[in-house]
Design an enzyme around this catalytic site. Structure first.
Site, PDB file in Angstrom:
ATOM      1  N   CYS A   1       0.864  -1.192   0.000  1.00  0.00           N
ATOM      2  CA  CYS A   1       0.000   0.000   0.000  1.00  0.00           C
ATOM      3  C   CYS A   1       0.890   1.228   0.000  1.00  0.00           C
ATOM      4  CB  CYS A   1      -0.828   0.059   1.278  1.00  0.00           C
ATOM      5  SG  CYS A   1      -2.247  -1.008   1.242  1.00  0.00           S
TER       6      CYS A   1
ATOM      7  N   GLU B   1       1.639  -3.789  -5.669  1.00  0.00           N
ATOM      8  CA  GLU B   1       0.557  -4.765  -5.579  1.00  0.00           C
ATOM      9  C   GLU B   1      -0.666  -4.282  -6.354  1.00  0.00           C
ATOM     10  OE1 GLU B   1      -0.128  -6.480  -1.527  1.00  0.00           O
ATOM     11  OE2 GLU B   1      -2.211  -6.015  -1.978  1.00  0.00           O
TER      12      GLU B   1
END
Ligand code: ACO
Ligand code: ZN
Length: 499
Positions: free
Chosen positions: A355, A389
């Site tokens: 993140c 990601e």
């Protein structure tokens, strides 16, 4: 995947054909799609919740093809009742209906007869520094002192605390006695609290079908010198959603529902920087590395804070498998959080970022680039190719595309000056990017051509000009020489530091 798609934008009512008809403010219900004015335009919007306020009924709207962070409470006057509304699909929405009542009830309960809050719809408005807004502290302290003698109002909302709600705050059905309603309400609020607790403790946020997480629960946050207006739901304890403003200590990231307990905390809190090793420092910023396993509470608090601005990601309550790289700026009061990225200690998919977030008060100033650059510098030191990601958010995608384009262009321009040839693999290795990301970027920039049986990369003049301009604007870069870091080694069993 987010229920609203990777980018948090979705077509409302995409669950099949619906019945249409005229509605009134009284018959409009949760799940309906109506035409609602936004920025001077009439737009389709799904009603996600309804509440009564001092100034009348308000409807929480999710707009067609708008990111969820632009959801807002609107008054009746912004809804066009001359146009047909689309009624909820009875079969598909059966489950939703069961929750509807609960959501509406809770929303009402969470809005005591205080002034209605103005919701902020645009990201640009999501932050105000001291000088720009009236300071809400005075107002909050006043309302607290007026409530003196009222145990509930005075109860400090420390970590995980939930207030006892009296039957006076409950919405009653006509055929219910206060006692049966109280019992039912208690069961409902308990399950809602449980649901939030589950979201907060069990990790996955976006994969949870709960309606709750579709509605922003915290409206205002005091954080250091800044007032922040959250974009999305974050699973702070249920009681916090009843506060006009919550207070987060900018150093330890603990959260408080009232100013009194926050001030008491500030007197005691000694933390002045993130609780980890400083692995980078220049005149401008520092980076700290924090192990989720060693600093569980701090990292969980960071996840809760960042969830207010990150929608599409799983919220990892299990922070143990992650390292957090936190960027700060220093002054005489301490090191202030600008942003961070998290990274799995071991990523099976080769991700170098899980993140990434720039705090809203620092966005669009080039800090996202620094965070992204830092993540690739770490990959270079590790000798690995990395990628963020997936899925990326809308802003994540814009920022990464920009970073990738700029860096690939710079490398190609320097190579073309010296007349050297370069392969996609070489670009990838030099920049620690995956070959897939390199290829996608070249394709997006229309730089790959197929000529006389050979794949070639050409750099359009326009891109060269654009890059010259953007480089002149770009002030800051991470100085890789200053990074003091060795890839940490973890024991398989503990996934913590191997000494
Ligand atoms: N509109 C258009 N372009 C944008 C925007 C925007 N709002 N934000 C960033 N960009 C693009 C621009 O090209 C910008 O360069 P420019 O300003 O020179 O035009 C470039 O990205 C870099 O901008 P920065 O100022 O360096 O980035 P910022 O500090 O704003 O951080 C970030 C970007 C981290 C994505 C931030 O927007 C954020 O925290 N968003 C909320 C959380 C989020 O969505 N995170 C990414 C999730 S994906 C993942 O976690 C792997
Ligand atoms: Zn603190």
């Amino acid at each position: 995947m987010s229920p609203n798609g990777a980018n948090g934008e979705a077509e409302v009512g995409s669950d099949g054909p619906r019945q249409k008809g005229k509605a009134t403010p009284d018959t409009l219900q949760v799940g309906c799609i109506a035409f609602v004015t936004k920025d001077g335009h009439s737009r389709r919007a799904e009603i996600l919740s309804i509440k009564e306020t001092k100034s009348g009924r308000q409807f929480y709207c999710n707009f067609d093809n708008f990111n969820k962070r632009l959801d807002e409470w609107v008054p009746v006057s912004r809804i066009d009742f001359d146009q047909d509304v689309e009624w909820p699909n009875p079969d598909k929405d059966k489950q939703k209906d069961a929750k509807t009542k609960k959501t509406a009830t809770v929303a009402k309960k969470s809005q005591p007869a205080k002034k209605t809050q103005k919701r902020v719809g645009k990201r640009e408005q999501s932050v105000a520094s001291d000088g720009q807004t009236s300071h809400p502290w005075t107002e909050f302290v006043e309302s607290q002192s007026k409530a003196d003698g009222n145990d509930k109002a005075n109860a400090s909302l420390e970590l995980g605390a939930t207030p006892n709600l009296g039957p006076d705050e409950m919405e009653l059905d006509e055929d219910e006695t206060p006692a049966s309603a109280a019992k039912k309400e208690h069961a409902q609020s308990f399950s809602r609290e449980q649901e939030i607790e589950k979201l907060r403790t069990s990790g996955s946020m976006t994969q949870n079908p709960a309606e709750i997480s579709r509605i922003r629960n915290i409206s205002k946050v005091e954080f250091g010198r800044y007032v922040l207006f959250p974009w999305y739901f974050s699973p702070y304890p249920e009681a916090f959603s009843q506060e006009d403003c919550i207070y987060i200590c900018e150093f330890c990231l603990n959260y408080y529902g009232d100013f009194k307990s926050f001030s008491r905390h500030r007197m005691k809190c000694t933390l002045q920087h993130p609780p980890g090793n400083e692995i980078y420092r220049d005149d401008f910023v520092s980076f700290f590395e924090i192990d989720g396993r060693r600093q569980r509470t701090w990292c969980r608090n960071l996840c809760l804070l960042s969830k207010m601005f990150l929608d599409h990601k799983t919220l990892y309550y299990d922070v143990d498998p992650f390292l957090f790289y936190v960027m700060t700026t220093r002054d005489d009061r301490g090191s202030h959080l600008i942003g961070y990225f998290s990274k799995e200690k071991e990523s099976a998919d080769g991700y170098n970022v899980a993140c990434i977030l720039t705090m809203p008060q620092y966005q669009r100033k080039g800090y996202g680039r620094l965070l992204i650059q830092f993540s690739y510098e770490l990959s270079k030191i590790e000798g690995k190719l990395g990628s963020p990601e997936k899925p990326l958010s809308d802003l994540g995608l814009l920022s990464y595309r920009q970073y990738w384009s700029e860096n690939i262009l710079d490398l190609l321009l320097s190579k073309s000056e010296s007349g050297e040839k370069v392969t996609i693999e070489e670009i990838a290795t030099r920049l620690a990017m995956t070959t897939q990301d390199v290829e996608h970027t070249l394709q997006a920039l229309k730089m790959q051509v197929y000529h006389k049986g050979e794949h070639k990369v050409v750099i359009p003049d326009k891109l060269v000009e654009q890059r010259a301009k953007s480089r002149a604007k770009q002030k800051r870069q991470v100085d890789s020489q200053r990074i003091q870091w060795k890839p940490p080694v973890f024991t398989a069993a503990s996934r913590t530091w191997g000494w």
